[in-house]
Design a protein around this motif. Sequence first.
Motif, PDB file in Angstrom:
ATOM      1  N   LYS A  37      -0.842   7.970   4.077  1.00  0.00           N
ATOM      2  CA  LYS A  37      -0.587   6.771   3.277  1.00  0.00           C
ATOM      3  C   LYS A  37       0.842   6.750   2.741  1.00  0.00           C
ATOM      4  O   LYS A  37       1.549   5.748   2.868  1.00  0.00           O
ATOM      5  CB  LYS A  37      -1.584   6.708   2.106  1.00  0.00           C
ATOM      6  N   THR A  38       1.303   7.856   2.164  1.00  0.00           N
ATOM      7  CA  THR A  38       2.660   7.896   1.612  1.00  0.00           C
ATOM      8  C   THR A  38       3.710   7.780   2.708  1.00  0.00           C
ATOM      9  O   THR A  38       4.746   7.141   2.501  1.00  0.00           O
ATOM     10  CB  THR A  38       2.887   9.175   0.789  1.00  0.00           C
ATOM     11  N   ALA A  39       3.449   8.350   3.879  1.00  0.00           N
ATOM     12  CA  ALA A  39       4.409   8.273   4.987  1.00  0.00           C
ATOM     13  C   ALA A  39       4.547   6.846   5.508  1.00  0.00           C
ATOM     14  O   ALA A  39       5.657   6.378   5.774  1.00  0.00           O
ATOM     15  CB  ALA A  39       3.982   9.205   6.113  1.00  0.00           C
ATOM     16  N   VAL A  40       3.429   6.130   5.642  1.00  0.00           N
ATOM     17  CA  VAL A  40       3.473   4.744   6.125  1.00  0.00           C
ATOM     18  C   VAL A  40       4.162   3.844   5.098  1.00  0.00           C
ATOM     19  O   VAL A  40       4.982   3.004   5.463  1.00  0.00           O
ATOM     20  CB  VAL A  40       2.049   4.229   6.450  1.00  0.00           C
ATOM     21  N   GLU A  41       3.845   4.032   3.820  1.00  0.00           N
ATOM     22  CA  GLU A  41       4.473   3.218   2.777  1.00  0.00           C
ATOM     23  C   GLU A  41       5.978   3.454   2.721  1.00  0.00           C
ATOM     24  O   GLU A  41       6.756   2.531   2.541  1.00  0.00           O
ATOM     25  CB  GLU A  41       3.827   3.499   1.422  1.00  0.00           C
ATOM     26  N   ALA A  42       6.403   4.704   2.908  1.00  0.00           N
ATOM     27  CA  ALA A  42       7.830   5.019   2.873  1.00  0.00           C
ATOM     28  C   ALA A  42       8.551   4.497   4.118  1.00  0.00           C
ATOM     29  O   ALA A  42       9.668   3.995   4.031  1.00  0.00           O
ATOM     30  CB  ALA A  42       8.024   6.525   2.751  1.00  0.00           C
ATOM     31  N   MET A  43       7.916   4.615   5.286  1.00  0.00           N
ATOM     32  CA  MET A  43       8.575   4.241   6.536  1.00  0.00           C
ATOM     33  C   MET A  43       8.670   2.729   6.723  1.00  0.00           C
ATOM     34  O   MET A  43       9.698   2.217   7.163  1.00  0.00           O
ATOM     35  CB  MET A  43       7.827   4.860   7.724  1.00  0.00           C
ATOM     36  N   PHE A  44       7.605   2.000   6.395  1.00  0.00           N
ATOM     37  CA  PHE A  44       7.563   0.566   6.683  1.00  0.00           C
ATOM     38  C   PHE A  44       7.665  -0.315   5.451  1.00  0.00           C
ATOM     39  O   PHE A  44       7.778  -1.537   5.571  1.00  0.00           O
ATOM     40  CB  PHE A  44       6.279   0.221   7.456  1.00  0.00           C
ATOM     41  N   GLY A  45       7.586   0.229   4.245  1.00  0.00           N
ATOM     42  CA  GLY A  45       7.714  -0.554   3.028  1.00  0.00           C
ATOM     43  C   GLY A  45       6.574  -1.529   2.799  1.00  0.00           C
ATOM     44  O   GLY A  45       6.788  -2.650   2.361  1.00  0.00           O
ATOM     45  N   VAL A  46       5.352  -1.102   3.091  1.00  0.00           N
ATOM     46  CA  VAL A  46       4.170  -1.942   2.878  1.00  0.00           C
ATOM     47  C   VAL A  46       3.232  -1.247   1.901  1.00  0.00           C
ATOM     48  O   VAL A  46       3.379  -0.062   1.622  1.00  0.00           O
ATOM     49  CB  VAL A  46       3.418  -2.226   4.209  1.00  0.00           C
ATOM     50  N   THR A  47       2.248  -1.998   1.400  1.00  0.00           N
ATOM     51  CA  THR A  47       1.234  -1.436   0.520  1.00  0.00           C
ATOM     52  C   THR A  47      -0.002  -1.120   1.343  1.00  0.00           C
ATOM     53  O   THR A  47      -0.591  -2.016   1.952  1.00  0.00           O
ATOM     54  CB  THR A  47       0.865  -2.433  -0.595  1.00  0.00           C
ATOM     55  N   VAL A  48      -0.392   0.152   1.382  1.00  0.00           N
ATOM     56  CA  VAL A  48      -1.552   0.579   2.160  1.00  0.00           C
ATOM     57  C   VAL A  48      -2.795   0.480   1.283  1.00  0.00           C
ATOM     58  O   VAL A  48      -2.841   1.030   0.183  1.00  0.00           O
ATOM     59  CB  VAL A  48      -1.360   2.025   2.682  1.00  0.00           C
ATOM     60  N   VAL A  49      -3.809  -0.228   1.795  1.00  0.00           N
ATOM     61  CA  VAL A  49      -5.063  -0.395   1.070  1.00  0.00           C
ATOM     62  C   VAL A  49      -6.039   0.723   1.422  1.00  0.00           C
ATOM     63  O   VAL A  49      -6.701   1.284   0.546  1.00  0.00           O
ATOM     64  CB  VAL A  49      -5.694  -1.772   1.386  1.00  0.00           C
ATOM     65  N   ALA A  50      -6.145   1.058   2.725  1.00  0.00           N
ATOM     66  CA  ALA A  50      -7.094   2.082   3.162  1.00  0.00           C
ATOM     67  C   ALA A  50      -6.559   2.824   4.376  1.00  0.00           C
ATOM     68  O   ALA A  50      -5.779   2.281   5.153  1.00  0.00           O
ATOM     69  CB  ALA A  50      -8.438   1.446   3.505  1.00  0.00           C
ATOM     70  N   VAL A  51      -7.011   4.071   4.517  1.00  0.00           N
ATOM     71  CA  VAL A  51      -6.660   4.897   5.671  1.00  0.00           C
ATOM     72  C   VAL A  51      -7.951   5.473   6.241  1.00  0.00           C
ATOM     73  O   VAL A  51      -8.720   6.104   5.519  1.00  0.00           O
ATOM     74  CB  VAL A  51      -5.708   6.055   5.277  1.00  0.00           C
ATOM     75  N   ASP A  86      -3.118  -7.845   2.235  1.00  0.00           N
ATOM     76  CA  ASP A  86      -3.054  -9.183   2.833  1.00  0.00           C
ATOM     77  C   ASP A  86      -1.678  -9.798   2.646  1.00  0.00           C
ATOM     78  O   ASP A  86      -1.097  -9.723   1.558  1.00  0.00           O
ATOM     79  CB  ASP A  86      -4.116 -10.101   2.213  1.00  0.00           C
ATOM     80  N   GLY A  87      -1.166 -10.392   3.715  1.00  0.00           N
ATOM     81  CA  GLY A  87       0.141 -11.020   3.661  1.00  0.00           C
ATOM     82  C   GLY A  87       1.278 -10.114   4.103  1.00  0.00           C
ATOM     83  O   GLY A  87       2.371 -10.581   4.363  1.00  0.00           O
ATOM     84  N   GLU A  88       1.030  -8.809   4.194  1.00  0.00           N
ATOM     85  CA  GLU A  88       2.059  -7.876   4.632  1.00  0.00           C
ATOM     86  C   GLU A  88       1.825  -7.498   6.090  1.00  0.00           C
ATOM     87  O   GLU A  88       0.685  -7.424   6.553  1.00  0.00           O
ATOM     88  CB  GLU A  88       2.053  -6.621   3.765  1.00  0.00           C
ATOM     89  N   THR A  89       2.911  -7.239   6.809  1.00  0.00           N
ATOM     90  CA  THR A  89       2.816  -6.843   8.214  1.00  0.00           C
ATOM     91  C   THR A  89       3.752  -5.683   8.479  1.00  0.00           C
ATOM     92  O   THR A  89       4.703  -5.446   7.725  1.00  0.00           O
ATOM     93  CB  THR A  89       3.190  -8.004   9.165  1.00  0.00           C
ATOM     94  N   ILE A  90       3.477  -4.973   9.573  1.00  0.00           N
ATOM     95  CA  ILE A  90       4.348  -3.901  10.041  1.00  0.00           C
ATOM     96  C   ILE A  90       4.944  -4.356  11.371  1.00  0.00           C
ATOM     97  O   ILE A  90       4.213  -4.726  12.284  1.00  0.00           O
ATOM     98  CB  ILE A  90       3.564  -2.587  10.235  1.00  0.00           C
ATOM     99  N   ASP A  91       6.276  -4.327  11.446  1.00  0.00           N
ATOM    100  CA  ASP A  91       6.955  -4.693  12.684  1.00  0.00           C
ATOM    101  C   ASP A  91       7.404  -3.402  13.370  1.00  0.00           C
ATOM    102  O   ASP A  91       8.328  -2.736  12.913  1.00  0.00           O
ATOM    103  CB  ASP A  91       8.159  -5.592  12.390  1.00  0.00           C
ATOM    104  N   PHE A  92       6.710  -3.022  14.450  1.00  0.00           N
ATOM    105  CA  PHE A  92       7.007  -1.779  15.157  1.00  0.00           C
ATOM    106  C   PHE A  92       8.368  -1.823  15.839  1.00  0.00           C
ATOM    107  O   PHE A  92       9.007  -0.797  16.022  1.00  0.00           O
ATOM    108  CB  PHE A  92       5.953  -1.504  16.230  1.00  0.00           C
ATOM    109  N   TYR A  93       8.829  -2.999  16.228  1.00  0.00           N
ATOM    110  CA  TYR A  93      10.011  -3.109  17.058  1.00  0.00           C
ATOM    111  C   TYR A  93      11.308  -3.171  16.253  1.00  0.00           C
ATOM    112  O   TYR A  93      12.379  -3.118  16.824  1.00  0.00           O
ATOM    113  CB  TYR A  93       9.893  -4.311  17.984  1.00  0.00           C
ATOM    114  N   SER A  94      11.229  -3.272  14.928  1.00  0.00           N
ATOM    115  CA  SER A  94      12.449  -3.324  14.120  1.00  0.00           C
ATOM    116  C   SER A  94      13.054  -1.943  13.912  1.00  0.00           C
ATOM    117  O   SER A  94      14.238  -1.825  13.634  1.00  0.00           O
ATOM    118  CB  SER A  94      12.164  -3.962  12.762  1.00  0.00           C
TER     119      SER A  94
END
Length: 96
Positions: A37-51, A86-94
């Motif tokens: 969870k912390t790695a995804v939030e740091a890498m992509f700047g999104v709020t993680v609800v569940a893992v 909701d409303g947040e997305t992860i863009d893999f290609y950026s």
Amino acid sequence: MEIIKKPILTEKASILTEKLNRYAFKVDHRANKIQIKTAVEAMFGVTVVAVNTAVVAGKAKSRYTKAGFVSGRSPKYKKAIITVKDGETIDFYSTI
């Protein structure tokens, strides 16, 4: 330890992304849900609800060669399915 190895870009994972706002990643097999969870939030700047995590077993592979029948397994890996707010997305290609 590199926690997130790479995103899983399959048909099944893209359906999860479109309908449920979930993303799939291959992760280090020693990582726990809090570290992921912390790695995804740091890498992509999104709020993680569940893992959700799962260890995917390797497939048995076999082939017949000149030397005879050769069998083995593809390696197992740990998969993490991340649900983002909701409303947040992860863009893999950026991040390429």
